[in-house]
Design an enzyme around this catalytic site. Structure first.
Site, PDB file in Angstrom:
ATOM      1  NE  ARG A  17     -36.250 -99.274   5.172  1.00 14.82           N
ATOM      2  CZ  ARG A  17     -35.523 -98.402   5.860  1.00 14.82           C
ATOM      3  NH1 ARG A  17     -35.991 -97.201   6.106  1.00 14.82           N
ATOM      4  NH2 ARG A  17     -34.338 -98.741   6.315  1.00 14.82           N
ATOM      5  CD  GLN A  27     -42.048-104.899   9.632  1.00 14.54           C
ATOM      6  OE1 GLN A  27     -42.247-105.759  10.483  1.00 14.54           O
ATOM      7  NE2 GLN A  27     -42.632-103.711   9.680  1.00 14.54           N
ATOM      8  CG  ASP A  64     -35.350-103.264   5.943  1.00 12.63           C
ATOM      9  OD1 ASP A  64     -34.289-102.977   5.358  1.00 12.63           O
ATOM     10  OD2 ASP A  64     -36.148-102.405   6.362  1.00 12.63           O
ATOM     11  CB  SER A  86     -34.312-102.048   9.201  1.00 16.80           C
ATOM     12  OG  SER A  86     -35.127-101.187   8.431  1.00 16.80           O
ATOM     13  CE1 TYR A 139     -34.446 -94.418   3.983  1.00 24.92           C
ATOM     14  CE2 TYR A 139     -35.815 -95.441   2.299  1.00 24.92           C
ATOM     15  CZ  TYR A 139     -34.753 -95.494   3.171  1.00 24.92           C
ATOM     16  OH  TYR A 139     -33.998 -96.637   3.252  1.00 24.92           O
TER      17      TYR A 139
END
Length: 378
Positions: free
Chosen positions: A123, A128, A131, A134, A227
């Site tokens: 991440r 991005q 990912d 996500s 996280y």
């Protein structure tokens, strides 16, 4: 000769997604690759074999396409039988469940497969667009609100009728990651009054920007990789005391606090459910990790003390068209790191590839898998 990319049909029960959609297949073909798709692979996502052939792909009647591919794209992990069919030295990209048994990875090592796990894409800003955790979480967050609205016996918005005014539903979203933020936005679009809670105080601004109220318990638990860290016992007690009041006042609670490869944190114990309103609904997106609610049963709907607790699994698969589209775009962006003109290159100096590779060139690259493999042979 162009590189061959193969896309097998998913065989997991209830899986409706496909790893490659015709739009992305067309882009890869334009870039000089050959695309093979197993017949009916995209059927449940709304893509016919004719859609793929129109994009320039060829259709294979069975999974023999695994053995002729330079790159294989999947959604779910392949079975050991399917792995045996892969061409030695080829590249496998998809969800690999790196926290599972190690036998599959020993097989990948022996066949010198470069196995990239979409769960392990780091991440970082540069990754991005790759990912998939996500992109798929955003779909799960959206769908969780629709599930809750369907299960609830109440309207979400305020309605003024000739018979009187109906007050809006109160929705509490636990966890303000990608899924949680999408759940907040969707519940707000439906007209609900929304509160959100997350142990990461840094997300307060994002929650409030979506029009929700942030439940602040004055605990900062930011961890690594986006996280949260695990709470101390004292922090858990404080969390429970404050959350209990908000859960009791809610018509709908949506739980999204999940940790890849680890059990989901237990946030809503049975006694908290006992204090909820009759007719209230809990939709627990963390069900596959055991659930944020103590009463959650993965894949089941439980009725307890007039409260409905639903633990859906593989939620993105319930929105297969757009889930497949987003996932395919994630794969396309990742392939941009690997396809270099007419060759395929795995650059171990690239953080994205290094972090997401499990096996490569006969070696176990992932340290955690390597440790488990060594432990299983001792």
């Amino acid at each position: 000769m162009s590189n061959v990319i193969s896309v097998p049909a998913e065989i997991r029960t209830g899986e409706n997604r496909v790893a490659l959609v015709p739009e992305i297949a067309k882009k890869l073909i334009a870039a000089g690759t050959t695309i093979q798709v197993q017949t009916l692979a995209g059927e449940h996502a709304g893509f016919s074999d004719e859609d793929y052939t129109a994009a320039g792909a060829s259709i294979c009647p069975d999974d023999s396409l695994l053995g002729t591919a330079d790159v294989v794209l999947t959604v779910n992990p392949l079975t050991e039988t399917q792995l045996q069919k892969l061409r030695d030295g080829s590249i496998l990209i998809g969800y690999q469940n790196p926290w599972s048994d190690t036998q599959r990875f020993k097989l990948l090592q022996d066949k010198k497969i470069s196995a990239i796990s979409m769960e392990l894409i780091p991440r970082i800003s540069r990754a991005q667009a790759m990912d998939s955790l996500s992109s798929q979480a955003s779909i799960a967050g959206y769908k969780s609100v629709l599930m809750a609205a369907s299960l609830s016996g109440k309207f979400f918005p305020m309605l003024t009728t000739a018979a009187g005014t109906v007050r809006p539903s109160k929705v509490l979203v636990i966890g303000a990651g990608v899924a949680g933020l999408q759940a907040i936005a969707t519940a707000r679009r439906l007209g609900a009054m929304v509160e959100a809670y997350d142990v990461r105080a840094a997300v307060k601004e994002q929650v409030e920007s979506l029009g929700a109220r942030f439940v602040d318990i004055d605990i900062k638990a930011e961890g690594s990789g986006g996280y949260a860290r695990e709470l101390t016992e004292e922090e858990k007690q404080k969390q429970q005391e404050i959350l209990a009041r908000h859960v009791a006042a809610s018509d709908v609670v949506i739980c999204t606090a999940a940790l890849p490869g680890r059990a989901s944190p237990r946030i809503i114990p049975t006694d908290m459910v006992n204090n909820m309103k009759g007719g209230a609904v809990i939709v627990d997106l963390a069900a596959e990790g055991g659930g944020n609610c103590e009463l959650t049963r993965p894949g089941e709907t439980v009725m307890h003390n007039r409260v409905t607790i639903y633990g859906p699994i593989n939620v993105p698969s319930t929105v297969p068209n757009h889930a497949s589209e987003l996932y395919a775009k994630n794969l396309f962006n990742l392939l941009g790191l690997i396809i270099k003109e007419d060759s395929l290159q795995i650059d171990l100096d690239d953080q994205i590839l290094k972090d997401s590779l499990i096996t490569h060139a006969g070696d176990i690259i992932n340290d955690a898998v390597q440790e488990r493999l060594q432990a299983s042979t001792n």
